[in-house]
Design a protein around this motif. Structure first.
Motif, PDB file in Angstrom:
ATOM      1  N   LEU A  35       0.840  -1.200   0.000  1.00  0.00           N
ATOM      2  CA  LEU A  35       0.000   0.000   0.000  1.00  0.00           C
ATOM      3  C   LEU A  35       0.872   1.245   0.000  1.00  0.00           C
ATOM      4  CD1 LEU A  35      -2.721  -1.038   2.601  1.00  0.00           C
ATOM      5  CD2 LEU A  35      -2.998  -0.799   0.130  1.00  0.00           C
ATOM      6  N   ARG A  42      -7.921   3.271  -3.425  1.00  0.00           N
ATOM      7  CA  ARG A  42      -7.575   1.956  -3.951  1.00  0.00           C
ATOM      8  C   ARG A  42      -8.664   1.522  -4.917  1.00  0.00           C
ATOM      9  NH1 ARG A  42      -6.003  -3.396  -0.483  1.00  0.00           N
ATOM     10  NH2 ARG A  42      -5.851  -4.794  -2.253  1.00  0.00           N
ATOM     11  N   GLN A  43      -8.288   1.224  -6.138  1.00  0.00           N
ATOM     12  CA  GLN A  43      -9.245   0.851  -7.166  1.00  0.00           C
ATOM     13  C   GLN A  43      -9.585  -0.638  -7.064  1.00  0.00           C
ATOM     14  OE1 GLN A  43     -10.522   3.387  -9.302  1.00  0.00           O
ATOM     15  NE2 GLN A  43      -9.486   4.428  -7.610  1.00  0.00           N
ATOM     16  N   THR A  44     -10.843  -0.951  -7.321  1.00  0.00           N
ATOM     17  CA  THR A  44     -11.280  -2.348  -7.306  1.00  0.00           C
ATOM     18  C   THR A  44     -11.600  -2.845  -8.715  1.00  0.00           C
ATOM     19  OG1 THR A  44     -13.546  -1.637  -6.860  1.00  0.00           O
ATOM     20  CG2 THR A  44     -12.175  -2.213  -4.951  1.00  0.00           C
ATOM     21  N   THR A 144       1.987  -3.096  -7.061  1.00  0.00           N
ATOM     22  CA  THR A 144       1.065  -1.993  -6.850  1.00  0.00           C
ATOM     23  C   THR A 144       1.447  -0.945  -7.872  1.00  0.00           C
ATOM     24  OG1 THR A 144       0.683  -2.373  -4.507  1.00  0.00           O
ATOM     25  CG2 THR A 144       0.433  -0.105  -5.274  1.00  0.00           C
ATOM     26  N   TRP A 153      -3.780   0.697  -7.934  1.00  0.00           N
ATOM     27  CA  TRP A 153      -4.215  -0.695  -7.925  1.00  0.00           C
ATOM     28  C   TRP A 153      -3.201  -1.508  -7.149  1.00  0.00           C
ATOM     29  CZ3 TRP A 153      -5.257   2.671 -11.739  1.00  0.00           C
ATOM     30  CH2 TRP A 153      -6.537   2.665 -12.283  1.00  0.00           C
ATOM     31  N   VAL A 154      -3.677  -2.393  -6.287  1.00  0.00           N
ATOM     32  CA  VAL A 154      -2.817  -3.233  -5.443  1.00  0.00           C
ATOM     33  C   VAL A 154      -3.005  -4.694  -5.837  1.00  0.00           C
ATOM     34  CG1 VAL A 154      -2.343  -3.971  -3.065  1.00  0.00           C
ATOM     35  CG2 VAL A 154      -3.000  -1.612  -3.514  1.00  0.00           C
TER      36      VAL A 154
END
Length: 185
Positions: A35, A42-44, A144, A153-154
């Motif tokens: 992170l 944070r994009q899903t 990430t 994005w992670v």
């Protein structure tokens, strides 16, 4: 008047990029959680980035070319890329830094166990070289990617890479060739 112009130019050159863009300093991505160290979204959704690798299999000491690339013309400003064993949470292997937009990181007291952005320039693609360690199982590259201060994005993953175990190295393979000492002609 000239002195004033120089001061304004110097001020803008030093401070404006950090204010308007991706910060130049104190911007990092945690080695364990992957992170970023700032508040962002944070994009899903499916990431507009891929991780491509040059081989599906590896042996200790092999050098694997790894590319992180934008799928569309979106680019990215920051990233953290590591190799991790499947279901592992620690980086394995080391990176050889070959791209001027990258720098090695020390995670878990291992130099260059991760690779990250060296600047805040917008990148479409970075390429690096990963060196496989001894005694590691199936693994994936995981990243990430920070598009901008608002979006990242992670957990972007490459395909799975499998270690090749040479018969001469592990000594457990049995010969498939039969030798006949008392053959009758």
């Amino acid at each position: 008047m000239r002195r004033h112009s120089c001061f304004v130019f110097l001020f803008c050159g030093i401070f404006l990029p950090g204010i308007l863009g991706f910060p130049q300093t104190n911007t990092s991505i945690d080695c364990d959680s992957l992170l970023p160290n700032y508040e962002g979204e944070r994009q899903t959704s499916a990431p507009p980035y891929i991780i491509a690798v040059s081989f599906d299999n590896f042996e200790p000491g092999n050098e694997i070319q790894v590319t992180l690339e934008a799928l569309r013309d979106v680019g990215f400003k920051g990233f953290n890329l590591q190799a991790r064993e499947i279901d592992g949470d620690v980086p394995v292997g080391t990176f050889k830094i070959t791209d001027p937009n990258t720098k090695g990181l020390e995670c878990h007291n291992m130099t260059n166990s991760a690779v990250s952005h060296a600047n805040s320039d917008v990148k479409q693609k970075i390429t690096t070289t990963w060196i496989a360690p001894d005694d590691v199982g199936e693994l994936q590259f995981i990243a990430t990617v920070v598009q901008n201060l608002e979006n990242f994005w992670v957990g972007i993953q490459s395909k799975t890479l499998t270690p090749m175990h040479s018969e001469s190295v592990n000594g457990t393979a049995k010969s498939k060739r039969k030798v006949c000492f008392d053959c009758i002609c």
